[in-house]
Design a protein around this motif. Structure first.
Motif, short mmCIF file in Angstrom:
data_model
loop_
_atom_site.label_atom_id
_atom_site.label_comp_id
_atom_site.label_asym_id
_atom_site.label_seq_id
_atom_site.Cartn_x
_atom_site.Cartn_y
_atom_site.Cartn_z
N HIS A 74 0.82 -1.20 0.00
CA HIS A 74 0.00 0.00 0.00
C HIS A 74 0.86 1.26 0.00
N ASN A 75 0.57 2.14 -0.96
CA ASN A 75 1.27 3.42 -1.08
C ASN A 75 2.78 3.26 -1.22
N LEU A 76 3.21 2.08 -1.65
CA LEU A 76 4.64 1.78 -1.85
C LEU A 76 5.44 1.86 -0.56
N LEU A 77 4.78 1.79 0.59
CA LEU A 77 5.48 1.93 1.86
C LEU A 77 6.46 0.77 2.07
N ASP A 78 7.75 1.10 2.14
CA ASP A 78 8.83 0.13 2.35
C ASP A 78 8.74 -1.03 1.35
N TRP A 79 8.48 -0.70 0.09
CA TRP A 79 8.20 -1.72 -0.90
C TRP A 79 9.41 -2.62 -1.18
N ARG A 80 10.61 -2.06 -1.07
CA ARG A 80 11.80 -2.89 -1.33
C ARG A 80 11.95 -3.99 -0.29
N THR A 81 11.48 -3.74 0.92
CA THR A 81 11.52 -4.77 1.96
C THR A 81 10.41 -5.80 1.76
N HIS A 82 9.21 -5.33 1.44
CA HIS A 82 8.06 -6.23 1.38
C HIS A 82 8.00 -7.08 0.11
N LEU A 83 8.49 -6.56 -1.01
CA LEU A 83 8.31 -7.29 -2.27
C LEU A 83 8.96 -8.68 -2.24
N GLU A 141 5.44 4.50 -11.55
CA GLU A 141 5.93 4.15 -12.88
C GLU A 141 7.29 3.47 -12.81
N ALA A 142 8.17 3.98 -11.95
CA ALA A 142 9.51 3.40 -11.84
C ALA A 142 9.44 1.95 -11.34
N VAL A 143 8.57 1.69 -10.37
CA VAL A 143 8.45 0.32 -9.85
C VAL A 143 7.85 -0.60 -10.91
N LEU A 144 6.83 -0.12 -11.63
CA LEU A 144 6.23 -0.94 -12.68
C LEU A 144 7.26 -1.34 -13.73
N LYS A 145 8.17 -0.43 -14.05
CA LYS A 145 9.18 -0.71 -15.06
C LYS A 145 10.27 -1.64 -14.55
N ALA A 146 10.55 -1.57 -13.24
CA ALA A 146 11.69 -2.30 -12.69
C ALA A 146 11.34 -3.69 -12.17
N GLU A 147 10.08 -3.90 -11.77
CA GLU A 147 9.72 -5.13 -11.08
C GLU A 147 8.61 -5.88 -11.82
N ARG A 148 8.61 -7.19 -11.65
CA ARG A 148 7.57 -8.03 -12.23
C ARG A 148 6.40 -8.09 -11.25
#
Length: 304
Positions: free
Chosen positions: A144-153, A182-189
């Motif tokens: 949600h809201n990209l909060l700490d997304w690098r940890t959670h993904l 947009e950056a996350v959509l481009k970088a991650e599956r």
């Protein structure tokens, strides 16, 4: 451009259009249009249910009775997607209780979010969501809201591999975050993007919706009524002459038909605590949808 899941954008949009008339239904069918999830080909009805605010109630049976009917109406009339979040107060627990009470023949598509910082905190929150929603496996978990997304993904990927969730994604609801989304959509599956989109809030059309189609990412739309303010402003405006052409009896149906007529949109999830509004929302997912010339006309002539 080839999508992140092996589909071309043209192929995905064509599949979405075909699936929206699924099962050989004609445009006049009362059945809900369906759209494919690019990651799997599974189809979802184009109208679902959001639980923000409306489902944040206590255990009082009088408060829950209309919500139970909302859930029953959604599921009985062909809807499946119910979206919630830990940030919505009691909504996850209420949703879980009501789905068990309604006992639908077809399992609903349950989506929620992780909304905290830190690896262990994220796991604890997601485990709590499973308990509250009364399921051992969630259909969709979103950051949600990209909060700490690098940890959670990475955790979401592990849970998907283990079968604890079926799909993973990200969500946001503010235009100021679109560059980061947009950056996350481009970088991650990813399997899903949840984003705000409405007839008076069309910024997602510029890059995010085309990018989602390019990358093979399903789209859930929150705030399809413009956050609620748009409906209030239109309350006393006469329906436009094209309303009858697309089978709409209210502004709510018009606004929803605009949203779900975009071929990159998989499902709109308007929130409601009113069974009558739920029924009207579902009607917007049936019958003829606006074509591109009408969509442009709708945007150009919206009375504000």
């Amino acid at each position: 451009m080839t999508s992140g899941h092996g589909l071309t954008r043209q192929g995905f949009l064509g599949a979405a259009l075909a699936a929206s008339l699924g099962g050989g239904a004609t445009a006049q069918s009362a059945e809900l249009h369906r759209r494919p999830i690019p990651a799997s080909g599974e189809t979802l009805p184009v109208i679902g249910l959001g639980t923000w605010r409306g489902f944040d109630v206590g255990p009082n049976p009088a408060e829950r009775a209309p919500l139970r009917e909302v859930v029953a109406t959604l599921l009985a009339r062909g809807g499946r997607v119910i979206d919630s979040s830990p940030m919505y107060g009691h909504a996850e627990g209420v949703t879980g209780d009501l789905v068990v009470q309604v006992a639908p023949r077809e399992r609903p598509f349950l989506a929620t979010k992780v909304w905290t910082s830190g690896h262990e905190a994220g796991i604890a929150q997601m485990q709590r969501s499973l308990r509250l929603l009364r399921t051992e496996r969630l259909d969709l978990m979103q950051i949600h809201n990209l909060l700490d997304w690098r940890t959670h993904l990475p955790t979401l990927r592990e849970w998907k591999d283990r079968g604890r969730i079926r799909y993973l994604g990200i969500s946001h609801y503010t235009e100021s975050a679109y560059d980061a989304v947009e950056a996350v959509l481009k970088a991650e599956r990813l399997d899903f993007l949840q984003i705000n989109y409405a007839l008076d809030d069309r910024a997602a059309e510029e890059r995010l919706l085309p990018l989602a189609a390019d990358m093979g990412v399903a789209v859930l739309v929150n705030r399809p009524f413009g956050g609620g303010g748009l409906l209030r402003r239109l309350a006393h405006a006469p329906l436009p002459d094209y309303a009858a052409e697309i089978g709409c009896a209210s502004w709510a149906e018009i606004l929803l038909k605009f949203v779900v007529s975009h071929p990159a949109v998989t499902c709109a999830i308007p929130g409601t605590a009113d069974p009558g509004h739920m029924a009207a929302n579902l009607r917007a997912g049936t019958g003829p949808l606006p074509d591109e010339p009408l969509r442009r006309r709708m945007a150009a002539t919206l009375p504000l």
